[in-house]
Design an enzyme around this catalytic site. Sequence first.
Site, PDB file in Angstrom:
ATOM      1  N   GLU A 103      22.962  45.954  36.881  1.00 22.19           N
ATOM      2  CA  GLU A 103      23.188  45.021  37.921  1.00 22.19           C
ATOM      3  C   GLU A 103      24.116  44.996  38.894  1.00 22.19           C
ATOM      4  OE1 GLU A 103      23.759  40.848  36.135  1.00 22.19           O
ATOM      5  OE2 GLU A 103      22.317  41.129  35.507  1.00 22.19           O
ATOM      6  N   LYS A 157      27.651  44.883  40.919  1.00 23.23           N
ATOM      7  CA  LYS A 157      28.738  44.172  40.398  1.00 23.23           C
ATOM      8  C   LYS A 157      28.960  43.558  41.709  1.00 23.23           C
ATOM      9  CE  LYS A 157      32.865  44.656  38.518  1.00 23.23           C
ATOM     10  NZ  LYS A 157      33.666  44.080  38.794  1.00 23.23           N
ATOM     11  N   ARG A 178      34.680  34.304  40.407  1.00 23.03           N
ATOM     12  CA  ARG A 178      33.846  34.260  39.168  1.00 23.03           C
ATOM     13  C   ARG A 178      33.577  33.129  39.142  1.00 23.03           C
ATOM     14  NH1 ARG A 178      32.421  37.579  33.314  1.00 23.03           N
ATOM     15  NH2 ARG A 178      31.080  36.370  32.550  1.00 23.03           N
ATOM     16  N   ARG A 207      37.274  32.356  36.064  1.00 26.23           N
ATOM     17  CA  ARG A 207      37.277  33.476  35.461  1.00 26.23           C
ATOM     18  C   ARG A 207      38.578  32.812  34.117  1.00 26.23           C
ATOM     19  NH1 ARG A 207      39.802  37.337  33.546  1.00 26.23           N
ATOM     20  NH2 ARG A 207      39.303  39.479  33.397  1.00 26.23           N
ATOM     21  N   GLU A 251      29.034  34.620  40.416  1.00 28.80           N
ATOM     22  CA  GLU A 251      29.960  35.880  41.563  1.00 28.80           C
ATOM     23  C   GLU A 251      29.025  34.489  42.862  1.00 28.80           C
ATOM     24  OE1 GLU A 251      31.943  37.429  39.868  1.00 28.80           O
ATOM     25  OE2 GLU A 251      32.550  38.362  41.399  1.00 28.80           O
ATOM     26  N   PHE A 297      24.479  35.381  37.500  1.00 29.51           N
ATOM     27  CA  PHE A 297      23.805  36.945  36.600  1.00 29.51           C
ATOM     28  C   PHE A 297      23.615  36.163  34.695  1.00 29.51           C
ATOM     29  CE2 PHE A 297      28.242  37.429  37.398  1.00 29.51           C
ATOM     30  CZ  PHE A 297      28.599  37.245  36.048  1.00 29.51           C
ATOM     31  N   ARG A 338      34.984  41.250  25.425  1.00 36.11           N
ATOM     32  CA  ARG A 338      34.882  42.619  25.962  1.00 36.11           C
ATOM     33  C   ARG A 338      34.520  43.594  25.160  1.00 36.11           C
ATOM     34  NH1 ARG A 338      37.200  44.095  31.165  1.00 36.11           N
ATOM     35  NH2 ARG A 338      39.012  42.652  31.129  1.00 36.11           N
ATOM     36  N   LYS A 388      30.948  48.235  33.228  1.00 34.41           N
ATOM     37  CA  LYS A 388      31.507  48.384  34.330  1.00 34.41           C
ATOM     38  C   LYS A 388      31.479  50.278  35.023  1.00 34.41           C
ATOM     39  CE  LYS A 388      35.927  47.044  33.341  1.00 34.41           C
ATOM     40  NZ  LYS A 388      36.590  45.738  34.366  1.00 34.41           N
TER      41      LYS A 388
HETATM   42  P1  ATP Z   1      37.848  43.411  37.758  1.00 37.31           P
HETATM   43  O1  ATP Z   1      39.223  43.653  37.919  1.00 37.31           O
HETATM   44  O2  ATP Z   1      36.337  45.059  37.606  1.00 37.31           O
HETATM   45  O3  ATP Z   1      36.820  42.776  38.553  1.00 37.31           O
HETATM   46  P2  ATP Z   1      38.027  41.850  35.584  1.00 37.31           P
HETATM   47  O4  ATP Z   1      38.798  42.160  34.011  1.00 37.31           O
HETATM   48  O5  ATP Z   1      37.952  41.000  36.764  1.00 37.31           O
HETATM   49  O6  ATP Z   1      37.633  42.975  36.108  1.00 37.31           O
HETATM   50  P3  ATP Z   1      34.915  42.708  33.851  1.00 37.31           P
HETATM   51  O7  ATP Z   1      35.064  42.501  32.603  1.00 37.31           O
HETATM   52  O8  ATP Z   1      36.235  44.067  33.955  1.00 37.31           O
HETATM   53  O9  ATP Z   1      36.089  41.733  34.982  1.00 37.31           O
HETATM   54  O10 ATP Z   1      34.022  42.568  35.002  1.00 37.31           O
HETATM   55  C1  ATP Z   1      33.092  41.759  35.406  1.00 37.31           C
HETATM   56  C2  ATP Z   1      33.494  40.784  36.341  1.00 37.31           C
HETATM   57  O11 ATP Z   1      32.002  41.024  37.209  1.00 37.31           O
HETATM   58  C3  ATP Z   1      32.716  39.532  36.007  1.00 37.31           C
HETATM   59  O12 ATP Z   1      34.007  38.619  35.472  1.00 37.31           O
HETATM   60  C4  ATP Z   1      32.505  38.406  37.013  1.00 37.31           C
HETATM   61  O13 ATP Z   1      33.612  38.702  38.238  1.00 37.31           O
HETATM   62  C5  ATP Z   1      32.219  40.246  37.605  1.00 37.31           C
HETATM   63  N1  ATP Z   1      30.334  40.630  38.413  1.00 37.31           N
HETATM   64  C6  ATP Z   1      29.947  41.021  39.444  1.00 37.31           C
HETATM   65  N2  ATP Z   1      29.123  41.198  39.185  1.00 37.31           N
HETATM   66  C7  ATP Z   1      28.447  40.716  38.135  1.00 37.31           C
HETATM   67  C8  ATP Z   1      27.547  40.691  37.156  1.00 37.31           C
HETATM   68  N3  ATP Z   1      25.949  41.284  37.807  1.00 37.31           N
HETATM   69  N4  ATP Z   1      27.590  40.886  35.885  1.00 37.31           N
HETATM   70  C9  ATP Z   1      28.642  41.093  35.269  1.00 37.31           C
HETATM   71  N5  ATP Z   1      30.387  40.147  36.103  1.00 37.31           N
HETATM   72  C10 ATP Z   1      29.702  40.550  37.218  1.00 37.31           C
END
Ligand code: ATP
Length: 585
Positions: free
Chosen positions: A250, A252, A257, A272, A302, A342, A417, A423
């Site tokens: 998907e 990103k 969020r 989040r 998102e 998503f 996690r 990712k």
């Molecule tokens: P980052 O700093 O990279 O945003 P994070 O710690 O906030 O990381 P991660 O688990 O690393 O969170 O990455 C998931 C985040 O990416 C989600 O919290 C969401 O906000 C965002 N996101 C964007 N597109 C998607 C998707 N298709 N599926 C899941 N999460 C997504």
Amino acid sequence: MEYTLIAEAYEKMEETTKRTDLTAYLVELFKATPLKILDKVIYLTQGKLYPDYMGVEIGVADKLALRTLANITGLTAEQVEEYYKQKGDIGIVAQDLLTNKKQQTLFSEPLTVERVYTTLEKIAKTTGSGSLDLRLAHLQSLLNDATPLEAKYLMRTVTGRLRLGVADYTVLDALAIAFTGNKENRIHLERAYNISSDLGAVAKTVAEEGLEGILRFRIQVGKPVRPMLAERLESAEAIVEKMGGECAIEYKLDGERLQIHKLGEKVELFSRRLENITTHYPDAISLVKRHIKAKEAILDGEAVAINEETGEYLPFQEIMHRRRKYGIEEAMRQYPISLNLFDILYLEGEDLTQKPYLERRKILEKVTEKTERITVIPAIITADSAKIEEFMQQAILDGCEGIVAKDLKSSYRAGAREFSWIKLKREYKSELQDTIDLVIVGAFYGKGKRAGRYGTFLLAAYDKEEDVFKTATKIGTGFTDEDLVRFPEILQPYMIPNKHARVESKIEADVWFTPKVVIEVIASEVTLSPVHTCAMNIIRKGAGLALRFPKYTGRLRDDKAPEDATTVQEIVELYKAQLKKIVEQ
Ligand code: ATP
């Protein structure tokens, strides 16, 4: 229940760093607690009155707390402040002053937990102009009847400094032991917690209905589910290998969020960090009302800032303008968004989290009436790394951060996690590492152009296992003049006289802060360091890990709690990945 019981338990907890001891004290405390107030005791033990998502803080400022102490001891405010400066701990100050207090109140009544709780509630709810005297009176009434030990913990609680190191998982362990007789049952309690974000509710359920009740525990619209998070890998090949076959890829998106809870015409949004941010996005609410064809649903997605004319996604910084209390209407016009879904966790009374990804995605497609403003995030299904690369390039061209790979069979793992979501971000492809989010724990005064201001900051990573913050770098690059004015203002409320109890540092900062503010940095590499405590002794004896040439990216991560910062464990992984890369070259 007498508050002394709690204060005595806290005293024991404070003296130990061993998690097993901490758990045993909690078990003892929970067993001694009447069922009716078990949830309250749990919130109190974590320094709160309600679960975090309710957003209620007791928030008594030091000044008011010290004034109250002056009132009841007959000392002047200056004397009390002076003593506080010497001791640096408001709890100890209260304990000492009450011990030395000559005149005891004549008819002092022992404090009960119920009374403490309701009074603290009143303090938390009394806000606005003219509320200071009322807050002071409430606090004074408690302190008048408090023993010195009780006063110590009351003061720490009201000023937000009760740090007993009681992590959520320790509470869950203790609940499992106290009410099911078996620590192994923690996994069931953990699931209940992950889908409700409410330790108090989990505690009451297990105490009243046992394990059966916990197994019956269901997602509820209105109670935020702890979000599923992604692990990271460095290449499309690594993703294919890890997934072991076909997976979904998907986009990103780089926005905010949103966990969306819809109950008829009532729609609530959680961030989040599970704060209620319903008021930030009236446009998202109306999109959900108009285009989600369901009475009851919980959706994950998102929100991304867009260019209304072209429909293009805009960078993350744009959407941060929506994080404000006032002027939302204006911000809505200036910074329009699109809502990109998503996942779906719940629909018309049914918990969907145990269903596989593919099935959830189909349901999501069915309930979403797509428009230019609301859609389901683009995805492909493939087992071919070349296809993933191609999709990734397109995603980057379209203004995304990268891609997220998803295991087709995986359930929605609330609060986890894991590698069911992986990712892959653009930065991994360059020389630079991924961006890293660190917590500001201290600062140093600057020189030259920065004289009289902070010149550099001391940053720490979060050690998840020990629930403390360990320093990983000092940073001075990447701050604009505006940042240098803004940061002292942002940090001011968190300034403390000494190093915070949850911070481990070998470096002496000029100014210390409670770990609160998270910033995003990039760095050229992770390197061994004798002075930083992050991952101390893990890679090499006597050495920790630190970031070399760190630079502030301009992104304040106020959407992250300090515990959401990059972890020590993640930095160790980055170091190992880097070594591997060097070996491969
Ligand atoms: P980052 O700093 O990279 O945003 P994070 O710690 O906030 O990381 P991660 O688990 O690393 O969170 O990455 C998931 C985040 O990416 C989600 O919290 C969401 O906000 C965002 N996101 C964007 N597109 C998607 C998707 N298709 N599926 C899941 N999460 C997504």
